[in-house]
Design an enzyme around this catalytic site. Structure first.
Site, PDB file in Angstrom:
ATOM      1  N   ASP A   1       0.641   0.226   8.995  1.00 32.66           N
ATOM      2  CA  ASP A   1       1.924  -0.420   8.707  1.00 32.66           C
ATOM      3  C   ASP A   1       1.945  -1.806   9.356  1.00 32.66           C
ATOM      4  OD1 ASP A   1       4.790   0.231   7.625  1.00 32.66           O
ATOM      5  OD2 ASP A   1       5.103  -0.808   9.540  1.00 32.66           O
TER       6      ASP A   1
ATOM      7  N   GLU B   1       4.725  -2.242   2.611  1.00 29.41           N
ATOM      8  CA  GLU B   1       3.693  -2.882   3.431  1.00 29.41           C
ATOM      9  C   GLU B   1       2.808  -1.850   4.124  1.00 29.41           C
ATOM     10  OE1 GLU B   1       7.318  -2.441   6.162  1.00 29.41           O
ATOM     11  OE2 GLU B   1       6.885  -2.768   4.037  1.00 29.41           O
TER      12      GLU B   1
END
Length: 468
Positions: free
Chosen positions: A334, A377
């Protein structure tokens, strides 16, 4: 026997090897000089036994064989050659026209000529030229047969699902097996458009894979002549020689690329293009299938596998791990404070950053690993046959690599870090389901972010065992 003027007109090498077999040393030497003056490589033997040894050691195209010799006669040598499976051309020579009628010899023995030595060098060279022409035809027929067999054997490999670059490299290796060239490259348009229909200039092609002298060269590194050959073959949709061989890869009416082969006449025979067209039809359909597969399984932005396809591969890896008792690890990555990038630089910068991260993962993971975009993301990496320590080492390397990335944007540099969660399924009877393994990895990722970000957190083995 041989005029001096003829011996003085030396020619360039023909690439043919001729063996002269005669127990008359002076005559043998004279014939050798004659043949060398014509550009042939020449070997010699004074007996049938020595001739058979040389045939076993060299690639001989033609044997000029004296009919009557001590020990083995010329007829004995021919019969032994054929019994051993040698298919070289043979012209028998005789000093006595009455030994055997020529028609009888040609009918009864597998030979290509029967020369009366009294007829002189010109008639001998007629027999030599005819026999070597027959040799070339036989080689072409053999190459065509072998090439077609090669194509048929290659077809299943070409249609196996694999990355496009792996497929293209396989195509070059198969073509090399057929023709024996030393270098080639595959050129495509980067956006996948049909080169034959595109109005784009030639400089927009991209070299995807290359071998031999093309290795490591990009499109701008090719010569103007080479680029023009690719563009012209793509436009016409037909193989061409200019003099390099340019081979369009045609799937129906659609051209999916061009192979430029470092093969020039006279090395390339006319039959080669027919073989290449058969092969190209197989290769072009395979490329199109891979492109369609990639469209269905690839995330457009990052170039990584999309979530659905990646999850399917995870299920497959876990089933194999359970069956064969080998571990499977996964990483969830992440980007730290990704929202801050979008807020500060705009969403286009965020997209550019994800593209950069996708390229970084494709470069850094091993060939056996599989990177995907898990969502937003968040990126994921599947590591088959990898235990916790191996997964942690790779995760640390990825974390350091991401921290070192720089994205130039509007005169500034965008820099980010990433938090990574790692979990491992031990395989065998204690194997986890995909949802449970993902849940443990997500918890490890959450712990990494809670501990200050820009770090790797490995899920404890006991936690995994408790949910097994």
């Amino acid at each position: 026997m041989v005029p001096v003027a003829r011996l003085s007109r030396a020619q360039a090498s023909t690439g043919h090897t001729v063996l002269v077999v005669d127990d008359d040393a002076e005559l043998r030497a004279t014939v050798e000089r004659l043949l060398r003056s014509c550009g042939h490589e020449v070997l010699s033997a004074e007996s049938g036994e020595e001739a058979l040894r040389l045939v076993a050691q060299h690639d001989i195209h033609l044997m000029l064989l004296d009919y009557f010799m001590a020990g083995m006669t010329g007829e004995d040598v021919v019969r032994e050659l054929r019994a051993r499976g040698y298919g070289l051309q043979v012209v028998l020579q005789t000093g006595y026209a009455s030994e055997r009628p020529p028609r009888d010899m040609l009918r009864d023995l597998d030979i290509q000529g029967y020369h009366d030595k009294s007829e002189g060098p010109d008639k001998l060279l007629v027999w030599v030229d005819a026999a070597l022409k027959a040799h070339r035809h036989m080689r072409a027929i053999t190459a065509s047969r072998d090439g077609l067999n090669h194509i048929l054997q290659a077809a299943p490999q070409l249609h196996r699902l694999q990355s496009l670059d792996d497929l293209l490299r396989g195509i070059l290796l198969q073509l090399q097996g057929i023709l024996g060239f030393s270098g080639a490259c595959v050129a495509v348009l980067p956006d996948g458009r049909d080169p034959a229909l595109s109005a784009a200039p030639a400089q927009t092609f991209e070299v995807r894979v290359a071998t031999g002298r093309f290795e490591g060269r990009q499109w701008p590194d090719l010569t103007d002549f080479e680029r023009a050959a690719v563009a012209e073959a793509a436009r016409r949709g037909k193989p061409s020689r200019t003099p390099l061989t340019a081979l369009p890869l045609q799937a129906g009416d659609r051209n999916v690329g061009v192979v430029l082969v470092d093969l020039e006449p006279p090395a390339a025979a006319a039959a080669d293009l027919t073989l290449l067209e058969v092969f190209a039809a197989q290769a072009a359909v395979a490329i199109q299938n891979v492109q369609l597969f990639e469209l269905a399984t690839t995330d457009d932005l990052t170039g990584l596998m999309n979530r659905r396809a990646w999850a399917g591969r995870l299920d497959e890896a876990l089933r194999l791990g359970a069956r064969h008792a080998h571990p499977t690890s996964i990483l969830l990555i992440d980007v730290d404070h990704f929202k801050r990038v979008n807020d500060t630089y705009g969403h286009l910068a965020g997209d550019a950053l994800l593209r950069l991260l996708g390229a970084a993962l494709r470069e850094q993971v091993r060939a056996t690993d599989l990177a995907g975009r898990y969502g937003g993301e968040e990126l994921a990496v599947l590591l088959p046959h990898t235990g916790p320590e191996g997964a942690r080492i790779l995760a640390e390397r990825l974390r350091e690599h991401i921290a070192a990335l720089r994205l130039p944007w509007d005169g500034q540099e965008v820099r980010v870090t990433a938090s990574i969660g790692v979990a491992t399924d031990p395989g065998g009877p204690g194997s986890l389901s995909a949802p449970r393994l993902l849940s443990q990895t997500d918890e490890a990722l959450y712990a990494a972010k809670g501990a200050g970000r820009n770090r790797v957190q490995v899920a404890p083995a006991h936690a995994l065992a408790a949910q097994g």
